[in-house]
Design a protein around this motif. Structure first.
Motif, mmCIF file in Angstrom:
data_model
loop_
_atom_site.group_PDB
_atom_site.id
_atom_site.type_symbol
_atom_site.label_atom_id
_atom_site.label_comp_id
_atom_site.label_asym_id
_atom_site.label_seq_id
_atom_site.Cartn_x
_atom_site.Cartn_y
_atom_site.Cartn_z
ATOM 1 N N MET A 120 4.436 -18.075 15.087
ATOM 2 C CA MET A 120 4.966 -19.429 15.054
ATOM 3 C C MET A 120 4.481 -20.165 16.302
ATOM 4 S SD MET A 120 7.338 -19.331 12.473
ATOM 5 C CE MET A 120 7.352 -17.966 11.336
ATOM 6 N N PRO A 121 3.610 -21.148 16.138
ATOM 7 C CA PRO A 121 3.012 -21.757 17.327
ATOM 8 C C PRO A 121 4.014 -22.500 18.203
ATOM 9 C CG PRO A 121 2.324 -22.907 15.330
ATOM 10 C CD PRO A 121 3.094 -21.700 14.893
ATOM 11 N N HIS A 122 5.170 -22.864 17.625
ATOM 12 C CA HIS A 122 6.134 -23.639 18.413
ATOM 13 C C HIS A 122 7.170 -22.753 19.086
ATOM 14 C CE1 HIS A 122 7.856 -22.899 14.537
ATOM 15 N NE2 HIS A 122 9.046 -23.250 14.965
ATOM 16 N N ARG A 123 7.027 -21.441 18.924
ATOM 17 C CA ARG A 123 7.987 -20.536 19.558
ATOM 18 C C ARG A 123 7.296 -19.749 20.663
ATOM 19 N NH1 ARG A 123 12.463 -18.926 16.049
ATOM 20 N NH2 ARG A 123 12.389 -20.279 14.233
ATOM 21 N N THR A 124 8.058 -19.406 21.681
ATOM 22 C CA THR A 124 7.496 -18.598 22.752
ATOM 23 C C THR A 124 7.316 -17.174 22.244
ATOM 24 O OG1 THR A 124 9.676 -18.049 23.536
ATOM 25 C CG2 THR A 124 8.629 -19.960 24.538
ATOM 26 N N VAL A 125 6.646 -16.362 23.058
ATOM 27 C CA VAL A 125 6.421 -14.967 22.684
ATOM 28 C C VAL A 125 7.742 -14.280 22.377
ATOM 29 C CG1 VAL A 125 5.726 -12.740 23.611
ATOM 30 C CG2 VAL A 125 4.237 -14.719 23.876
ATOM 31 N N ASN A 128 9.198 -15.447 19.178
ATOM 32 C CA ASN A 128 8.437 -14.929 18.048
ATOM 33 C C ASN A 128 8.826 -13.488 17.740
ATOM 34 O OD1 ASN A 128 6.241 -16.316 16.499
ATOM 35 N ND2 ASN A 128 5.785 -17.086 18.546
ATOM 36 N N VAL A 129 8.951 -12.686 18.793
ATOM 37 C CA VAL A 129 9.292 -11.279 18.586
ATOM 38 C C VAL A 129 10.713 -11.168 18.030
ATOM 39 C CG1 VAL A 129 9.584 -9.057 19.718
ATOM 40 C CG2 VAL A 129 7.669 -10.510 20.332
ATOM 41 N N ALA A 130 11.584 -12.070 18.482
ATOM 42 C CA ALA A 130 12.977 -12.022 18.019
ATOM 43 C C ALA A 130 13.155 -12.670 16.653
ATOM 44 C CB ALA A 130 13.879 -12.710 19.038
ATOM 45 N N TYR A 131 12.065 -13.197 16.094
ATOM 46 C CA TYR A 131 12.175 -13.991 14.857
ATOM 47 C C TYR A 131 12.874 -13.237 13.729
ATOM 48 C CZ TYR A 131 10.724 -16.888 10.915
ATOM 49 O OH TYR A 131 10.712 -17.667 9.800
ATOM 50 N N GLY A 132 12.389 -12.009 13.470
ATOM 51 C CA GLY A 132 12.963 -11.230 12.374
ATOM 52 C C GLY A 132 14.447 -10.961 12.589
ATOM 53 N N LEU A 133 14.825 -10.692 13.838
ATOM 54 C CA LEU A 133 16.226 -10.409 14.131
ATOM 55 C C LEU A 133 17.074 -11.656 13.958
ATOM 56 C CD1 LEU A 133 15.773 -8.207 17.307
ATOM 57 C CD2 LEU A 133 16.384 -7.465 15.017
ATOM 58 N N ARG A 139 22.715 -13.066 16.853
ATOM 59 C CA ARG A 139 22.680 -14.251 17.720
ATOM 60 C C ARG A 139 21.586 -14.099 18.779
ATOM 61 N NH1 ARG A 139 25.048 -12.888 22.217
ATOM 62 N NH2 ARG A 139 26.017 -10.839 22.048
ATOM 63 N N ARG A 140 21.160 -15.244 19.264
ATOM 64 C CA ARG A 140 19.965 -15.368 20.060
ATOM 65 C C ARG A 140 19.913 -14.393 21.245
ATOM 66 N NH1 ARG A 140 16.359 -19.752 20.457
ATOM 67 N NH2 ARG A 140 15.379 -19.831 22.498
ATOM 68 N N GLY A 141 21.017 -14.322 21.978
ATOM 69 C CA GLY A 141 21.033 -13.490 23.183
ATOM 70 C C GLY A 141 20.745 -12.030 22.850
ATOM 71 N N GLU A 142 21.447 -11.533 21.851
ATOM 72 C CA GLU A 142 21.273 -10.130 21.487
ATOM 73 C C GLU A 142 19.882 -9.876 20.912
ATOM 74 O OE1 GLU A 142 24.217 -8.670 18.760
ATOM 75 O OE2 GLU A 142 23.074 -6.809 18.528
ATOM 76 N N ALA A 143 19.429 -10.829 20.100
ATOM 77 C CA ALA A 143 18.104 -10.683 19.489
ATOM 78 C C ALA A 143 17.038 -10.597 20.570
ATOM 79 C CB ALA A 143 17.824 -11.849 18.551
ATOM 80 N N LYS A 144 17.187 -11.455 21.581
ATOM 81 C CA LYS A 144 16.191 -11.454 22.657
ATOM 82 C C LYS A 144 16.235 -10.160 23.445
ATOM 83 C CE LYS A 144 14.846 -16.033 23.321
ATOM 84 N NZ LYS A 144 14.082 -16.864 24.217
ATOM 85 N N GLU A 145 17.441 -9.680 23.649
ATOM 86 C CA GLU A 145 17.606 -8.439 24.392
ATOM 87 C C GLU A 145 16.917 -7.288 23.647
ATOM 88 O OE1 GLU A 145 21.640 -6.424 25.362
ATOM 89 O OE2 GLU A 145 21.637 -8.451 26.224
ATOM 90 N N ARG A 146 17.176 -7.222 22.339
ATOM 91 C CA ARG A 146 16.574 -6.147 21.559
ATOM 92 C C ARG A 146 15.063 -6.281 21.467
ATOM 93 N NH1 ARG A 146 20.159 -5.555 16.224
ATOM 94 N NH2 ARG A 146 18.292 -4.495 15.470
ATOM 95 N N SER A 147 14.579 -7.535 21.424
ATOM 96 C CA SER A 147 13.142 -7.703 21.261
ATOM 97 C C SER A 147 12.403 -7.450 22.577
ATOM 98 C CB SER A 147 12.823 -9.098 20.727
ATOM 99 O OG SER A 147 13.319 -10.064 21.603
ATOM 100 N N ALA B 284 4.349 -15.719 6.710
ATOM 101 C CA ALA B 284 5.026 -14.824 7.639
ATOM 102 C C ALA B 284 6.536 -15.003 7.539
ATOM 103 C CB ALA B 284 4.553 -15.072 9.063
ATOM 104 N N SER B 285 6.990 -16.243 7.420
ATOM 105 C CA SER B 285 8.428 -16.456 7.345
ATOM 106 C C SER B 285 8.980 -15.874 6.043
ATOM 107 C CB SER B 285 8.772 -17.937 7.500
ATOM 108 O OG SER B 285 8.710 -18.598 6.271
ATOM 109 N N HIS B 286 8.187 -15.948 4.965
ATOM 110 C CA HIS B 286 8.590 -15.279 3.724
ATOM 111 C C HIS B 286 8.671 -13.770 3.955
ATOM 112 C CE1 HIS B 286 8.702 -18.252 0.520
ATOM 113 N NE2 HIS B 286 7.670 -18.860 1.080
ATOM 114 N N ALA B 287 7.637 -13.240 4.615
ATOM 115 C CA ALA B 287 7.533 -11.788 4.768
ATOM 116 C C ALA B 287 8.678 -11.224 5.596
ATOM 117 C CB ALA B 287 6.202 -11.417 5.403
ATOM 118 N N PHE B 288 9.237 -12.037 6.499
ATOM 119 C CA PHE B 288 10.351 -11.542 7.299
ATOM 120 C C PHE B 288 11.696 -11.900 6.677
ATOM 121 C CE2 PHE B 288 7.008 -10.954 10.315
ATOM 122 C CZ PHE B 288 7.382 -9.779 10.930
#
Lengths: 349, 383
Positions: A120-125, A128-133, A139-147, B284-288
């Motif tokens: 996602m070009p508009h998200r930071t690294v 992006n890593v926390a995206y799936g979570l 919630r954001r804090g936990e997702a970031k911690e896990r990622s 990608a958003s679909h895939a996740f």
């Protein structure tokens, strides 16, 4: 093989066109890809694919462009719906899932790494890593911690706040890999994940993947058109051509016994001495001489050891015990490139 | 902007006492509009829609009657036409047009009468539901008008600076404000501002969801595109006529005309922006396992934002261009001044108010352009 089957693909067909179901009848009646396109203006994407993918192994699916490999991998998480067939994941048919079950599968069971990274070009690294979570509602804090763990694991510590466009291709794909790993899915789909990278960085990323796999034991389905890559990371290889499955099995077996010209063309240029292992060539049970080689040794290394006593077979060891013998002549025969007559007819290149 | 004068108070402390009132007005003026006027408008609209649906059978019956009459008239007149027309070679000079009695029937029976009927039976309801809009416009105008000019100047300049982050544009805005002030156009300009702000809020409020809707469905896309084309290419004087019949000569009529004219760009560019989001990212958003809502707000809209902003910018420019034409149906402000200058053949007045409109347009355009540019830049550095 004793392992459980994780993903099972049964009689899978995919036809692209305005009326796929009707065109599929023609395929059942025996029409091939070329005829179907010429006579009915439909493209046969996948033709009767049957693959059982065992758990915790790296299954490589290989083929040239247009062979249907990217189409096939998208059937596993149903980014593409098939025309006919079944895809079972842990015994559940993916094609019968309702939207929410499918979302659950994509969120928790299968994650994907893409050829063009697809970050996602508009998200930071770290976002992006926390995206799936975050999609799972964590919630954001936990997702970031896990990622963060995965960002560190792929070697991107310090780049958390960068945007993807600020990173090189190799680093972007590390983000893609971390994003896929962060959801703790046990199946990892990798669609030509390293094909867009420079050769050196590609080898680098293969190392990263192998290292991670040794530790995580995921079921990885890896698409590639590069045989060296396939041989390097694959536990099993399936070769596709024109939407059909040509050969599948152990890499050793494919190199030693290519089923047809297409496959032998494929393997013609590889370094056989480095790919083939002693265990594939030894005469099991026979006794060898003084020189000892391990059964998982590559042929070129074995040859180094055996070069002083070429007339005496070497003893093959498994875990330090003799299990067979390797003859120098057999070894040289195996290393020799197949003669042009058998691997000619360059129709597929 | 002339209502408050220092002299009248004689003392700065008394002036300062009015500041909380102004601040209250600052929040309240907008708040009243957003929280009260706009919801009431939407509520009225829903009621109007309900009533219309209830009356649908009657309407359909009347419509059928009109269609039957028109159909009967068509057959009768075509027959008459075939029988009475001059079929000699001479007749090739002019294209054979429909007989006048048939045209009367078509115009009156087919279009004007049904519309008059519509306006007659719903006119009251329509006026009812535009009442909050008119109130909102007045709120906004008063809000700007009652503000002491230094505060107004400071607010505008701060806003311009916040949006553009460039002193050049701020200076341009200052020049525009001074120009407007010096030539005594401030009150007119405040009316234009209120018209602009309201019409842009309405355009964005309806335009962006419509654009999203279009991007989500190809059928909607195909259905809405011709309507947008029509809204943009139909000479604006044409839809001033029904607007005039429904709303009379009033600021709200002007507002509606501006909204109709200025909405297409934001709809189009929202749709386009979402459709231009790279396929891999969407995949990608679909895939996740993203839901549509997660994909829309997490991926599609953020990535479409530069285009959406370009659309809003276009909308503002078109709204400003429409200000003069909308003055014909009662939109107050600088446009009306231009119109009256034209009526009295007064070049100086026309130039002054016209220049004021142009300056406002340039300042807004520059600021938004720079804003959009900045928004994209922090994502596109490096390789």
């Amino acid at each position: 093989m004793s392992q459980n089957i994780k993903v099972s693909i049964k009689n899978l067909y995919k036809v692209f066109g305005s009326n796929p179901t009707e065109a599929l009848q023609h395929v059942y009646d025996g029409l091939g890809k070329v005829e179907l396109l010429a006579q009915h203006d439909h493209v046969l994407g996948l033709n009767n694919i049957n693959i059982d993918i065992p758990e915790k192994r790296v299954q490589v699916i290989m083929g040239l462009s247009g062979s249907g490999k990217s189409t096939l991998i998208r059937h596993l998480n149903r980014l593409i719906d098939p025309t006919a067939g079944e895809v079972e994941v842990d015994g559940v048919d993916v094609l019968k899932m309702n939207p929410s079950a499918l979302r659950d599968l994509r969120q928790k069971k299968m994650s994907m790494v893409f050829q063009k990274f697809a970050l996602m070009p508009h998200r930071t690294v770290s976002d992006n890593v926390a995206y799936g979570l975050m999609l799972q509602g964590i919630r954001r804090g936990e997702a970031k911690e896990r990622s963060q763990k995965w960002i560190d694991r792929v070697g991107l510590t310090g780049f958390e706040k960068s945007y993807p466009s600020q990173l090189s291709g190799g680093m972007q794909q590390r983000v893609g890999l971390a994003r896929a790993l962060a959801t703790d899915a046990d199946i990892l789909l990798m669609d030509e994940a390293f094909s867009a990278l420079d050769p050196l960085i590609r080898t680098d990323m293969q190392d990263v993947l192998l290292e991670l796999q040794a530790e995580l034991n995921k079921t990885i389905i890896f698409i590639t058109h590069d045989l060296d890559e396939a041989l390097r990371i694959g536990d099993d290889i399936a070769i596709l051509r024109d939407g059909g499955l040509v050969q599948q099995g152990d890499p050793q077996e494919i190199v030693l016994r290519p089923i047809d010209e297409y496959v032998s063309d494929f393997i013609m240029d590889i370094n056989r001495g480095r790919v083939l292992k002693v265990r594939s060539l030894m005469n099991a049970g026979e006794k060898g001489g003084k020189v000892e080689v391990d059964q998982d040794m590559a042929l070129e290394d074995a040859m180094q050891k055996m070069k002083d006593t070429p007339n005496e077979p070497a003893t093959v060891l498994k875990d330090g015990k003799a299990v067979g013998a390797l003859d120098m002549r057999v070894l040289i025969d195996a290393i020799e490139r197949p003669a042009p007559e058998t691997a000619s007819g360059n129709v597929y290149r | 902007m002339g209502d408050l004068k220092f002299d009248e108070f004689g003392d700065i402390w008394i002036f300062l006492l009015t500041v909380p009132g102004h601040l209250f007005n600052l929040v309240f003026g907008l708040g009243k509009f957003l929280v009260i006027s706009l919801p009431i408008t939407l509520y009225q609209f829903v009621i109007w829609l309900g009533l219309t649906l209830i009356e649908l059978p009657v309407t359909l019956f009347k419509f059928a009657r009109v269609v039957l009459l028109a159909g009967w008239g068509t057959i009768k007149n075509l027959y008459l036409f075939l029988v009475t027309n001059d079929w000699s070679w001479n007749a090739l000079n002019d294209f054979p047009s429909l007989p006048s009695e048939f045209r009367v029937l078509l115009n009156l029976g087919g279009i004007n009468k049904p519309f008059d009927y519509f306006a007659g039976s719903y006119g009251f309801a329509v006026k009812e539901f535009i009442l909050p809009l008119r109130r909102a416009m007045n709120d906004l105008r008063d809000f700007i008008d009652f503000m002491p000019w230094p505060i107004f100047f400071a607010l505008v300049l701060l806003l311009v600076f916040w949006v553009s982050r460039k002193m050049g544009v701020v200076l341009l805005a200052l020049a525009a404000l001074l120009f407007i002030g010096v030539f005594g156009l401030m009150e007119l300009a405040s009316q234009t501002f209120s018209l602009m702000i309201l019409s842009i809020i309405l355009c964005v409020l309806f335009g962006i969801p419509l654009g999203i809707f279009m991007s989500a469905s190809d059928a909607v896309d195909r259905a809405v595109k011709p309507i947008l084309d029509l809204m943009q290419t139909m000479p604006s004087f044409v839809y001033l006529i029904p607007v005039l019949i429904l709303f009379g000569v009033s600021p709200v009529a002007g507002l509606i005309a501006v909204v109709i004219y200025a909405m297409p760009p934001v709809v189009r560019l929202t749709n386009l922006g979402i459709r231009l989001v790279p396929f891999e990212v969407v995949e990608a958003s679909h895939a996740f396992g993203a839901t549509y809502i997660q994909r829309l707000f997490g991926t599609l809209i953020p990535l479409a934002l530069p285009n959406v902003f370009a659309g809003i910018n276009q909308t503002i420019m078109m709204a400003l261009a429409m200000v003069v034409i909308a003055a014909l149906v009662g939109a107050p402000g600088l446009g009306a001044e231009v119109l009256s200058a034209q009526g009295t053949v007064n070049l100086a007045r026309g130039l002054q108010s016209g220049t004021a409109v142009a300056l406002i347009a340039i300042v807004i355009d520059r600021s938004l352009y720079l804003y959009g540019d900045r928004m994209q830049q922090h994502r596109k550095v490096g390789h």
